[in-house]
Scaffold this active site. Structure first.
Site, PDB file in Angstrom:
ATOM      1  N   TYR A 199       0.884  -1.180   0.000  1.00  0.00           N
ATOM      2  CA  TYR A 199       0.000   0.000   0.000  1.00  0.00           C
ATOM      3  C   TYR A 199       0.914   1.220   0.000  1.00  0.00           C
ATOM      4  O   TYR A 199       1.696   1.417   0.933  1.00  0.00           O
ATOM      5  CB  TYR A 199      -0.865   0.010   1.248  1.00  0.00           C
ATOM      6  CG  TYR A 199      -1.965  -1.033   1.278  1.00  0.00           C
ATOM      7  CD1 TYR A 199      -1.739  -2.309   1.785  1.00  0.00           C
ATOM      8  CD2 TYR A 199      -3.241  -0.738   0.791  1.00  0.00           C
ATOM      9  CE1 TYR A 199      -2.750  -3.255   1.824  1.00  0.00           C
ATOM     10  CE2 TYR A 199      -4.263  -1.682   0.833  1.00  0.00           C
ATOM     11  CZ  TYR A 199      -4.003  -2.944   1.347  1.00  0.00           C
ATOM     12  OH  TYR A 199      -5.016  -3.874   1.373  1.00  0.00           O
ATOM     13  N   LYS A 207     -12.381  -4.305   2.726  1.00  0.00           N
ATOM     14  CA  LYS A 207     -13.382  -4.654   3.736  1.00  0.00           C
ATOM     15  C   LYS A 207     -14.764  -4.892   3.150  1.00  0.00           C
ATOM     16  O   LYS A 207     -15.705  -5.163   3.892  1.00  0.00           O
ATOM     17  CB  LYS A 207     -13.454  -3.537   4.805  1.00  0.00           C
ATOM     18  CG  LYS A 207     -12.221  -3.476   5.691  1.00  0.00           C
ATOM     19  CD  LYS A 207     -11.962  -4.795   6.390  1.00  0.00           C
ATOM     20  CE  LYS A 207     -10.647  -4.808   7.145  1.00  0.00           C
ATOM     21  NZ  LYS A 207     -10.271  -6.178   7.565  1.00  0.00           N
ATOM     22  N   TYR A 258      -6.999  -5.052  10.085  1.00  0.00           N
ATOM     23  CA  TYR A 258      -6.785  -5.550   8.723  1.00  0.00           C
ATOM     24  C   TYR A 258      -7.150  -7.038   8.614  1.00  0.00           C
ATOM     25  O   TYR A 258      -7.834  -7.449   7.672  1.00  0.00           O
ATOM     26  CB  TYR A 258      -5.321  -5.350   8.304  1.00  0.00           C
ATOM     27  CG  TYR A 258      -5.097  -5.513   6.813  1.00  0.00           C
ATOM     28  CD1 TYR A 258      -4.907  -6.776   6.252  1.00  0.00           C
ATOM     29  CD2 TYR A 258      -5.098  -4.408   5.961  1.00  0.00           C
ATOM     30  CE1 TYR A 258      -4.723  -6.933   4.886  1.00  0.00           C
ATOM     31  CE2 TYR A 258      -4.910  -4.556   4.586  1.00  0.00           C
ATOM     32  CZ  TYR A 258      -4.730  -5.819   4.067  1.00  0.00           C
ATOM     33  OH  TYR A 258      -4.549  -5.982   2.705  1.00  0.00           O
TER      34      TYR A 258
HETATM   35  C1  PHB Z   1      -7.170  -6.514  -4.735  1.00  0.00           C
HETATM   36  O1  PHB Z   1      -6.347  -7.454  -4.766  1.00  0.00           O
HETATM   37  O2  PHB Z   1      -7.963  -6.274  -5.682  1.00  0.00           O
HETATM   38  C2  PHB Z   1      -7.215  -5.625  -3.509  1.00  0.00           C
HETATM   39  C3  PHB Z   1      -6.432  -5.962  -2.418  1.00  0.00           C
HETATM   40  C4  PHB Z   1      -6.466  -5.157  -1.289  1.00  0.00           C
HETATM   41  C5  PHB Z   1      -7.266  -4.028  -1.284  1.00  0.00           C
HETATM   42  C6  PHB Z   1      -8.065  -3.695  -2.392  1.00  0.00           C
HETATM   43  C7  PHB Z   1      -8.033  -4.501  -3.512  1.00  0.00           C
HETATM   44  O3  PHB Z   1      -7.270  -3.230  -0.176  1.00  0.00           O
END
Ligand code: PHB
Ligand code: APR
Length: 389
Positions: free
Chosen positions: A200, A296, A384
């Site tokens: 992220y 989420k 998370y």
């Molecule tokens: C995804 O893999 O599409 C994905 C993963 C985590 C997130 C949002 C999308 O927070």
């Protein structure tokens, strides 16, 4: 036609509820507006909380997830060229499962079909009646033929644009909403993920996320303007921008390739209260929406399904109404905690057009605090991986 639980919507919420009820011998019928192929064609996030994993196991649908999914014991957070890891195992004592939500839905469809589960597709003109009685019913049409189904309960699992939420009178409903001044441009590429865990990324150019579906299928997102359209972005432009938003060490090893899917999603926080009206119960996106930061959406739908499934079990197996009477209050407690986390994580990582220099300093200070403080990391990890049901 008559059944015990009428389920509006054949997405993950409706299917998971239907399969769990089936396991307990409680009958249901799923009414789905689209075709199965259409439902399975929707690209959705791929991070599952252990609570959802447990429900899939209880529903008897977890074999492929365990065979093909990946457990992740942490995630990476970057800002500029800085990057740190949130250790889920250390701070929350459990991992998350990385497995496409489309695959969850596919597994649920296969499970329903394997036991002859009643699912009607191409359903139109759904109208929910008499939810304040103990004999609600639903009128609908299929290929122009009018039909009616009677039941004991109605589960509104028909998503944000469904009819269930609208069935609750406006003078009863209270809605809470926040729009975010940006979208997520996402692509799917048949390339190996840049890292074995998710990244992220906060950058001065905006948010980015490096995710995956499997060892040869990667999912990437960059924050974009709401006025953008996917056609505005060539694959090359996307890759160049993504590389400018993640740490150089990661950008240098990023494997690029042609996008096999490219789309833009707006971000919204939304909750409707109450989540029940007589014998109508809202689950999932029918009742709430979260920005995808932290994945989420389905996971909060799963907690709704958990509460409703157990409430209905208690009613049919023990004759107790405590669960169904307390459903809305109990579900909303966890919904609002998921809304808070999704809002907080979005505020931490995105660039907002109206952010002042001070706001930016606060954002970096928050990232530095998260990086350096065990309690902050524990709080993030627990949210998370999924708070307790
Ligand atoms: C995804 O893999 O599409 C994905 C993963 C985590 C997130 C949002 C999308 O927070
Ligand atoms: N009649 C019948 N079906 C309907 C109607 C209607 N009037 N309106 C919508 N539907 C169907 C849609 O076609 C869709 O298949 O209801 C389903 C709702 O599915 P989702 O929108 O996926 O919502 P939900 O099942 O709650 O999933 C919640 O999972 O898909 C992920 O992250 C995503 O947040 C989302 C989460």
């Amino acid at each position: 036609m008559k059944t015990q639980v009428i389920i509006i919507g054949g997405g993950p919420s409706g299917l998971l509820l239907s399969q769990l009820l089936h396991v307990r011998g409680i009958s249901s019928v799923v009414l789905e507006r689209k075709t199965k192929e259409y439902v399975l064609g929707r690209i959705r996030a791929g991070v599952l909380e252990q609570g959802l994993v447990g429900l899939m196991e209880e529903a008897g649908c977890a074999d492929r997830m365990h065979a093909e999914g990946f457990t992740h014991d942490g995630t990476l957070v970057s800002y500029g060229d800085e990057m740190f890891r949130i250790d889920f195992a250390k701070h929350a004592g459990k991992p998350v499962m990385v497995y496409g939500q489309t695959e969850v839905t596919r597994d649920l469809y296969e499970a329903r079909e394997a036991v002859g589960g009643a699912i009607e597709f191409n359903v139109e003109d759904v109208v929910i009646h008499d939810t304040k009685s103990d004999a609600p019913y639903v009128d609908y049409t299929v290929r122009g033929e009018k039909r009616r189904i009677e039941g004991d309960f109605v589960a509104g699992c028909d998503g944000f644009h469904g009819v269930s939420r609208q069935t609750i009178p406006l003078d009863v409903r209270r809605e809470y909403e926040k729009f975010y001044p940006f979208g997520w441009l996402g692509i799917l590429s048949e390339t190996p993920p840049v890292n074995h865990e998710l990244i992220y990324a906060n950058s001065e150019r905006g948010f980015a996320l490096c995710s995956m579906r499997n060892a040869q299928l990667s999912r990437y997102y960059i924050q974009c303007s709401l006025s953008d359209s996917p056609e505005d972005w060539t694959d090359e432009a996307f890759w160049q921008e993504l590389k400018r938003r993640i740490p150089k060490e990661q950008a240098d090893k990023l494997v690029t390739g042609p996008s096999i899917e490219k789309s833009i999603a707006p971000l919204r926080s939304f909750v409707t209260e109450p989540m029940s009206y007589g014998r109508l119960f809202l689950c999932g996106d029918a009742a709430h929406i979260v920005p995808p930061t932290g994945a989420k959406g389905l996971n909060t739908a799963a907690s709704d399904v958990n509460y409703l499934y157990n409430a209905l079990r208690d009613f049919y197996e023990n004759g107790s109404k405590d669960g169904i009477n307390g459903y809305s209050e109990k579900a909303l407690l966890r919904v609002w905690k998921a809304e808070r986390f999704s809002w907080w994580f979005s505020s931490l990582l995105h660039r907002y057009p109206d952010q002042s220099e001070f706001d930016l300093k606060m954002q970096i200070a928050e990232l530095e605090f998260l990086r350096s403080n065990e309690a902050a990391q524990k709080a993030m990890a627990e949210n998370y991986v999924g708070l307790p049901y």
